[in-house]
Write a protein that holds these residues in place. Structure first.
Motif, mmCIF file in Angstrom:
data_model
loop_
_atom_site.group_PDB
_atom_site.id
_atom_site.type_symbol
_atom_site.label_atom_id
_atom_site.label_comp_id
_atom_site.label_asym_id
_atom_site.label_seq_id
_atom_site.Cartn_x
_atom_site.Cartn_y
_atom_site.Cartn_z
ATOM 1 N N VAL A 217 47.200 45.083 28.124
ATOM 2 C CA VAL A 217 45.812 44.656 28.272
ATOM 3 C C VAL A 217 45.242 45.268 29.542
ATOM 4 N N LEU A 218 43.933 45.277 29.604
ATOM 5 C CA LEU A 218 43.224 45.638 30.824
ATOM 6 C C LEU A 218 42.657 44.365 31.422
ATOM 7 N N VAL A 219 42.596 44.327 32.735
ATOM 8 C CA VAL A 219 42.218 43.107 33.449
ATOM 9 C C VAL A 219 41.152 43.433 34.484
ATOM 10 N N HIS A 220 40.080 42.650 34.470
ATOM 11 C CA HIS A 220 39.096 42.738 35.554
ATOM 12 C C HIS A 220 39.751 42.076 36.766
ATOM 13 N N LEU A 221 40.258 42.878 37.680
ATOM 14 C CA LEU A 221 41.022 42.343 38.805
ATOM 15 C C LEU A 221 40.206 41.374 39.647
ATOM 16 N N ASP A 222 38.927 41.635 39.802
ATOM 17 C CA ASP A 222 38.105 40.761 40.647
ATOM 18 C C ASP A 222 37.644 39.492 39.930
ATOM 19 N N ARG A 223 38.140 39.266 38.699
ATOM 20 C CA ARG A 223 37.808 38.045 37.957
ATOM 21 C C ARG A 223 39.014 37.154 37.711
ATOM 22 N N ILE A 224 40.206 37.610 38.087
ATOM 23 C CA ILE A 224 41.409 36.831 37.798
ATOM 24 C C ILE A 224 41.869 36.095 39.054
ATOM 25 N N ALA A 225 42.237 34.845 38.883
ATOM 26 C CA ALA A 225 42.764 34.051 39.997
ATOM 27 C C ALA A 225 44.165 34.559 40.353
ATOM 28 N N VAL A 226 44.540 34.438 41.605
ATOM 29 C CA VAL A 226 45.819 34.954 42.070
ATOM 30 C C VAL A 226 46.986 34.297 41.331
ATOM 31 N N ASP A 227 46.928 32.996 41.070
ATOM 32 C CA ASP A 227 48.039 32.346 40.364
ATOM 33 C C ASP A 227 48.153 32.856 38.922
ATOM 34 N N GLU A 228 47.031 33.137 38.280
ATOM 35 C CA GLU A 228 47.068 33.699 36.924
ATOM 36 C C GLU A 228 47.584 35.142 36.965
ATOM 37 N N LEU A 229 47.205 35.885 37.997
ATOM 38 C CA LEU A 229 47.718 37.239 38.176
ATOM 39 C C LEU A 229 49.229 37.222 38.344
ATOM 40 N N GLU A 230 49.725 36.274 39.106
ATOM 41 C CA GLU A 230 51.168 36.176 39.319
ATOM 42 C C GLU A 230 51.896 35.941 37.991
ATOM 43 N N GLU A 231 51.357 35.071 37.172
ATOM 44 C CA GLU A 231 51.952 34.823 35.857
ATOM 45 C C GLU A 231 51.891 36.074 34.983
ATOM 46 N N LEU A 232 50.748 36.763 34.985
ATOM 47 C CA LEU A 232 50.583 37.975 34.185
ATOM 48 C C LEU A 232 51.569 39.062 34.613
ATOM 49 N N VAL A 233 51.686 39.311 35.916
ATOM 50 C CA VAL A 233 52.573 40.370 36.406
ATOM 51 C C VAL A 233 54.034 40.012 36.115
ATOM 52 N N THR A 234 54.388 38.753 36.285
ATOM 53 C CA THR A 234 55.760 38.322 35.993
ATOM 54 C C THR A 234 56.077 38.514 34.508
#
Length: 126
Positions: A92-109
């Motif tokens: 997927v592609l992600v708007h980095l400036d729209r994702i919360a850091v905790d959600e980003l952590e889950e996505l990257v993991t």
């Protein structure tokens, strides 16, 4: 909202991940040469396919477990999207400036688990 520094910190905290530059000057994070997450500037064709005149902010590419997970994320809330270039690919592609850091952590993991080869997964089970 998340930044590239957050992506770097989260990705490099995962086992056996390395940060690499790409031919276009973007950055990617890989586990045993398999893409986990990557900086993904939109190309002219991407913008045309999306009906956009310019990239609306930083874009992160991320592996996902399968196409079902991709469809669920893209259907969610405007943080995730895709382009025809990624049709049939579990990412997927992600708007980095729209994702919360905790959600980003889950996505990257989860991206790490989707990308890591079996031998790495055996060394680092969930």
């Amino acid at each position: 909202m998340a930044t590239w520094d957050d992506v770097r910190r989260i990705a490099l905290a995962l086992p056996e991940v390395e940060e690499l530059g790409t031919y276009g000057g973007s950055t990617s994070w890989k586990v045993k040469k398999k893409l986990v997450v990557w900086e993904r500037p939109l190309r002219g064709r991407d913008l045309a396919d999306l009906g956009w005149t310019e990239q609306p902010g930083p874009v992160l590419g991320a592996r996902v477990p399968d196409l079902g997970a991709k469809e669920a994320l893209v259907a969610e809330d405007g943080v995730y999207f895709t382009t025809p270039h990624f049709d049939g690919h579990a990412s997927v592609l992600v708007h980095l400036d729209r994702i919360a850091v905790d959600e980003l952590e889950e996505l990257v993991t989860e991206a790490w688990y989707a990308a890591a080869p079996p031998m790495v997964l055996r060394r680092h089970p969930r």
